[in-house]
Design a protein around this motif. Structure first.
Motif, PDB file in Angstrom:
ATOM      1  N   SER A  12       7.832   8.784  -5.682  1.00  0.00           N
ATOM      2  CA  SER A  12       8.432   8.913  -4.364  1.00  0.00           C
ATOM      3  C   SER A  12       8.292   7.547  -3.703  1.00  0.00           C
ATOM      4  CB  SER A  12       7.717   9.997  -3.552  1.00  0.00           C
ATOM      5  OG  SER A  12       8.380  10.225  -2.334  1.00  0.00           O
ATOM      6  N   GLY A  34       8.876   5.950  -0.884  1.00  0.00           N
ATOM      7  CA  GLY A  34       8.206   5.744   0.394  1.00  0.00           C
ATOM      8  C   GLY A  34       6.695   5.875   0.262  1.00  0.00           C
ATOM      9  N   SER A  35       6.255   6.916  -0.435  1.00  0.00           N
ATOM     10  CA  SER A  35       4.812   7.140  -0.629  1.00  0.00           C
ATOM     11  C   SER A  35       4.184   6.023  -1.450  1.00  0.00           C
ATOM     12  CB  SER A  35       4.579   8.476  -1.337  1.00  0.00           C
ATOM     13  OG  SER A  35       4.941   9.551  -0.501  1.00  0.00           O
ATOM     14  N   ALA A  66       0.122   8.036   1.683  1.00  0.00           N
ATOM     15  CA  ALA A  66       1.123   8.453   0.693  1.00  0.00           C
ATOM     16  C   ALA A  66       1.411   9.943   0.827  1.00  0.00           C
ATOM     17  CB  ALA A  66       0.638   8.133  -0.716  1.00  0.00           C
ATOM     18  N   TRP A  67       0.344  10.722   1.035  1.00  0.00           N
ATOM     19  CA  TRP A  67       0.485  12.177   1.171  1.00  0.00           C
ATOM     20  C   TRP A  67       1.355  12.516   2.379  1.00  0.00           C
ATOM     21  CZ3 TRP A  67      -2.590  15.430   4.756  1.00  0.00           C
ATOM     22  CH2 TRP A  67      -2.394  16.799   4.541  1.00  0.00           C
ATOM     23  N   LEU A 121       3.494  10.619   3.959  1.00  0.00           N
ATOM     24  CA  LEU A 121       4.865  10.156   3.786  1.00  0.00           C
ATOM     25  C   LEU A 121       5.628  11.055   2.814  1.00  0.00           C
ATOM     26  CD1 LEU A 121       6.388   7.941   5.143  1.00  0.00           C
ATOM     27  CD2 LEU A 121       5.927   6.457   3.224  1.00  0.00           C
ATOM     28  N   GLY A 122       4.895  11.800   1.989  1.00  0.00           N
ATOM     29  CA  GLY A 122       5.542  12.679   1.002  1.00  0.00           C
ATOM     30  C   GLY A 122       5.951  14.027   1.559  1.00  0.00           C
ATOM     31  N   VAL A 123       5.582  14.326   2.807  1.00  0.00           N
ATOM     32  CA  VAL A 123       5.857  15.657   3.359  1.00  0.00           C
ATOM     33  C   VAL A 123       7.345  15.973   3.380  1.00  0.00           C
ATOM     34  CG1 VAL A 123       5.966  14.940   5.796  1.00  0.00           C
ATOM     35  CG2 VAL A 123       5.290  17.273   5.225  1.00  0.00           C
ATOM     36  N   ARG A 124       8.178  14.922   3.546  1.00  0.00           N
ATOM     37  CA  ARG A 124       9.611  15.186   3.615  1.00  0.00           C
ATOM     38  C   ARG A 124      10.125  15.798   2.310  1.00  0.00           C
ATOM     39  NH1 ARG A 124       8.954  10.084   2.162  1.00  0.00           N
ATOM     40  NH2 ARG A 124      10.403   9.063   0.752  1.00  0.00           N
ATOM     41  N   ASN A 125       9.475  15.447   1.197  1.00  0.00           N
ATOM     42  CA  ASN A 125       9.909  16.014  -0.078  1.00  0.00           C
ATOM     43  C   ASN A 125       9.747  17.539  -0.093  1.00  0.00           C
ATOM     44  OD1 ASN A 125      10.565  13.507  -1.383  1.00  0.00           O
ATOM     45  ND2 ASN A 125       8.373  13.108  -1.543  1.00  0.00           N
ATOM     46  N   VAL A 137       7.336   7.389  10.302  1.00  0.00           N
ATOM     47  CA  VAL A 137       8.426   8.115   9.642  1.00  0.00           C
ATOM     48  C   VAL A 137       8.281   9.620   9.863  1.00  0.00           C
ATOM     49  CG1 VAL A 137       9.495   8.642   7.416  1.00  0.00           C
ATOM     50  CG2 VAL A 137       8.810   6.299   7.932  1.00  0.00           C
ATOM     51  N   ILE A 138       7.040  10.111   9.794  1.00  0.00           N
ATOM     52  CA  ILE A 138       6.790  11.533  10.053  1.00  0.00           C
ATOM     53  C   ILE A 138       7.112  11.862  11.511  1.00  0.00           C
ATOM     54  CG2 ILE A 138       5.042  13.362  10.050  1.00  0.00           C
ATOM     55  CD1 ILE A 138       5.792  12.248   7.283  1.00  0.00           C
TER      56      ILE A 138
END
Lengths: 100, 223
Positions: B39, B41-42, B65-66, B68-72, B196-197
């Motif tokens: 991912s 971004g992460s 990283a975690w 930033l990965g929420v969007r996934n 970003v979040i």
């Protein structure tokens, strides 16, 4: 924590979101509000990533060769240029400006 | 579309590989990040924190990283009814659920084309991203600063290209503009990944209250 532990833990953490999303029942998106939010969330995150990638370096806002590069990219998008051409043009514009 | 998105992401992958080795990771660590975290971004957040904070910042790098990965996860909620994936296919599909595969899939008209777009783009991006990561990591030192090659601009342009087809309606334009401003303006004062979040919160507020919507677009808003 070693770097290797961090890499594996971070990978698992990112994957957990991806898998969690597949465990949520389909009916969640039957709600028009949830569907609308999901659509807009993609827009918001892609736009935020564009902004952060275009205008920030670490924790500072910076205006540099990426701006004219993105202006060229946007113009090419208006004229429906292929994705790869648009991206390559942005890289070329930034690289040339920095060379000058 | 799938191949060109994959190729464009490959340019981004060279940039990631080179930046990762510059941040102090070795080629193997860099490659495992691209294979397992997968991912962009992460991954950039992870190496960015390490570059700034060194080995002591590994914990912060993981959390960043975690987050930033929420969007996934939200992309996965969208993709789940389109893919109808069970068993092993679900585990593989989850790993391929990223910005690019979701963006291409949801820009298609029919469910069959959406599923096809997802798998083709996910596979293309996985192959190009990982092979270009390896190339970037190996060439990292020889290449010098990836900025000289404009690869940071290429990464921004790739996100813009994925965003572009989604900006047709007024509500989407408003959210895109607000999210852009929120993310950039808060970057100096918040930890990496959080802006970003936070921009995602804009979508939740605007979508939840249905702000900026034209009456004619209300019917289509829940697609």
């Amino acid at each position: 924590m070693s770097i290797w532990t961090g890499i594996l833990l971070g990978a698992l953490a990112v994957y957990s979101w991806k898998f969690l999303g597949f465990m949520v029942p389909h009916t969640v998106l039957d709600n028009p509000r949830v569907g609308r939010i999901a659509n807009l969330l993609t827009v918001a995150l892609l736009s935020a990533l564009t902004g952060v990638q275009m205008l920030t370096s670490g924790a500072t806002i910076s205006f540099d060769a990426r701006i004219p590069a993105l202006v060229v990219a946007a113009l090419l998008l208006v004229f429906r240029a292929p994705f790869i051409v648009m991206v390559a043009a942005a890289a070329a514009v930034a690289a040339i400006i920095r060379l000058l | 579309m799938s191949i060109s998105v994959g190729l464009a992401t490959g340019l981004y992958g060279i940039s990631f590989g080179a930046l990762s080795t510059a941040a102090g990771l070795d080629v193997w660590q860099t490659q495992v990040l691209s294979l397992l975290m997968f991912s962009g971004g992460s991954q950039f957040a992870f190496i960015g924190i390490l570059a700034a904070g060194g080995p002591a910042a590994v914990g912060a790098a993981v959390v960043s990283a975690w987050l930033l990965g929420v969007r996934n996860g939200f992309y996965a909620v969208r993709m789940n009814p389109i893919l109808d994936a069970v068993g092993l296919k679900r585990f593989v599909g989850a790993q391929l659920t990223i910005d690019e595969s979701t963006a291409v899939a949801t820009s298609q008209e029919t469910k069959v084309l959406q599923a096809k777009g997802f798998w083709l783009t996910g596979a293309a991006v996985f192959i190009f991203w990982n092979s270009m990561t390896l190339l970037g990591a190996i060439l990292g030192n020889a290449l010098g600063d990836p900025k000289v090659w404009g690869l940071d601009a290429a990464a921004a342009a790739a996100f813009l290209g994925l965003l572009w087809p989604r900006l047709k309606e007024r509500q989407a334009l408003a959210v895109g503009a607000l999210a852009f401003l929120v993310a950039v303006i808060t970057t100096p004062s918040l930890p990496a990944g959080i802006p970003v979040i936070l921009a995602g919160v804009v979508a939740v507020i605007v979508g939840g209250l249905n702000l900026f919507a034209k009456r004619s677009s209300n019917k289509r808003a829940g697609e």
